[in-house]
Design a protein around this motif. Sequence first.
Motif, PDB file in Angstrom:
ATOM      1  N   GLY A 179     129.971 -22.299  54.162  1.00 11.97           N
ATOM      2  CA  GLY A 179     129.480 -22.048  52.808  1.00 11.97           C
ATOM      3  C   GLY A 179     129.347 -20.562  52.535  1.00 11.97           C
ATOM      4  O   GLY A 179     129.475 -19.729  53.433  1.00 11.97           O
ATOM      5  N   GLN A 213     121.245 -25.637  49.823  1.00 10.01           N
ATOM      6  CA  GLN A 213     121.728 -26.517  50.881  1.00 10.01           C
ATOM      7  C   GLN A 213     123.248 -26.449  50.995  1.00 10.01           C
ATOM      8  O   GLN A 213     123.796 -26.405  52.102  1.00 10.01           O
ATOM      9  N   GLN A 214     123.934 -26.421  49.857  1.00  6.23           N
ATOM     10  CA  GLN A 214     125.396 -26.323  49.868  1.00  6.23           C
ATOM     11  C   GLN A 214     125.848 -25.005  50.493  1.00  6.23           C
ATOM     12  O   GLN A 214     126.753 -24.975  51.340  1.00  6.23           O
ATOM     13  N   GLN A 215     125.212 -23.912  50.086  1.00 12.48           N
ATOM     14  CA  GLN A 215     125.621 -22.592  50.569  1.00 12.48           C
ATOM     15  C   GLN A 215     125.346 -22.417  52.054  1.00 12.48           C
ATOM     16  O   GLN A 215     126.034 -21.644  52.732  1.00 12.48           O
ATOM     17  N   GLU A 216     124.330 -23.124  52.572  1.00 10.52           N
ATOM     18  CA  GLU A 216     123.965 -22.979  53.979  1.00 10.52           C
ATOM     19  C   GLU A 216     124.788 -23.874  54.903  1.00 10.52           C
ATOM     20  O   GLU A 216     124.665 -23.782  56.126  1.00 10.52           O
ATOM     21  N   GLU A 217     125.628 -24.744  54.341  1.00 11.11           N
ATOM     22  CA  GLU A 217     126.498 -25.556  55.178  1.00 11.11           C
ATOM     23  C   GLU A 217     127.498 -24.657  55.890  1.00 11.11           C
ATOM     24  O   GLU A 217     127.815 -23.557  55.431  1.00 11.11           O
ATOM     25  N   GLU A 218     128.020 -25.139  57.006  1.00 11.65           N
ATOM     26  CA  GLU A 218     129.002 -24.358  57.752  1.00 11.65           C
ATOM     27  C   GLU A 218     130.212 -24.074  56.874  1.00 11.65           C
ATOM     28  O   GLU A 218     130.802 -24.985  56.299  1.00 11.65           O
ATOM     29  N   GLY A 222     129.369 -24.455  48.618  1.00 15.38           N
ATOM     30  CA  GLY A 222     129.645 -25.028  49.930  1.00 15.38           C
ATOM     31  C   GLY A 222     130.988 -24.586  50.473  1.00 15.38           C
ATOM     32  O   GLY A 222     131.650 -23.711  49.908  1.00 15.38           O
ATOM     33  N   LYS A 242     132.802 -27.121  47.487  1.00 17.95           N
ATOM     34  CA  LYS A 242     131.774 -28.134  47.288  1.00 17.95           C
ATOM     35  C   LYS A 242     130.671 -27.468  46.481  1.00 17.95           C
ATOM     36  O   LYS A 242     129.784 -26.812  47.016  1.00 17.95           O
TER      37      LYS A 242
END
Length: 415
Positions: free
Chosen positions: A170, A163-168, A175, A89
């Motif tokens: 990621g 925000q993408q990188q911090e998703e579970e 992401g 993502k």
Amino acid sequence: MTSSSLTQVYKGLDIITNKVSPQEQRLCRHHMISFVDPLVSNYTVVDFRDKAVPLISFHAAHIEDIFARDKIPIVVGGTNYYIESLLWKVLINTKEKASAAPGPATDRKVQLEQLDGVELHRRLSRVDPEMAAKLHPHDKRKVARSLQVFEETGIPHSEILHQQQEEEGGGPLGGPLKYPHSCILWLHADQAALDQRLEKRVDDMLAAGLLEELRDFHRRYNQEKVAENRQDYQHGIFQSIGFKEFHEYLVSEGNCSPETSALLLQKGIQALKQVTKRYARRQNKWVRNRFLKRPGPNVPPVYGLEVSDLLRWEEDVLKPALEIVESFIQGREPPAEPVKMEYDVNENKRSHRVCELCDRVIIGDREWAAHTRSKSHLHHLKKRRKLEAASHAAETEGDSGGAETSGEDSSLPVL
């Protein structure tokens, strides 16, 4: 099988885009080939992702889905950035919001790219200083894209990426993985063998009718653009390797002597061979930097397959590849070990430095180290040291002369 090539999505021009032959396509069903009009200039990686993902993912309503038919999707590259769009993502879709506006659809990124690069970077610095620090001012396409994201979402591009990188799930590449049970098969060869093979491929393309294909396309689509001086080699099908290289030959054909035309043709052929080899090097560098030197749980294992000797294709490529894929299907550890490369956890790939000596902006720790060792930088450094030495010598001589004058003056009476 899904192609992830930037140019194979366009209809026609099968030789210059190196499309798989109809005979090979009959052996295995292929997707994402020859469905975009070649005059469409604003086809993007987001468009590619939005069409390819539904072909791969299981949706009950889509009986054409590869997973729904109990088949395994094989993504063949191609353009590595397009592969990333399917695995992670990582993309931001701004088209829906942009298309909601009344009137004909416009590509804001293309509009922004018409502006001066320094002005573009200045604008980005005002709204997204973090992203501006990561991008080179000369990289107009990336700077324009980041500005487009901010204009059409109201959110800085850097913030969306965080925000993408911090998703579970990621990580450094963006992401989470869309398909957790994935693996990458990296076919690589000895550089000399690869270069020789790429040169032969260009010769084969010429023998297959490359010049006739280019002439026909130039006559039908490109001649008018050239006459109006609006030729654009940065968008759409014209990004393909081969158009720029033969441009001078095509536009001068019939308007110059046969000798000049022959020289321009040879110049185009040699340029095509050089840029093809350069592109292959960039592809391998991308694999190393993006897939092998980015630590994190969201990077699939990469298995290297040696293809230097085509006579050993069965032993070195086909057999181990089948064993690896079969192991993944059965949930077993493959017999082969994935490629591992050492990486520097402290390396900053987006550091921003200005070399005042060379008047250049350098992005990335490794790039800075390479720049400081480059001939150009060392030449400027040597030149500056000579000037400093000459200036220091002049100052020393001036100081010495001044001291003597002062001594002579001291013997004069004070008035």
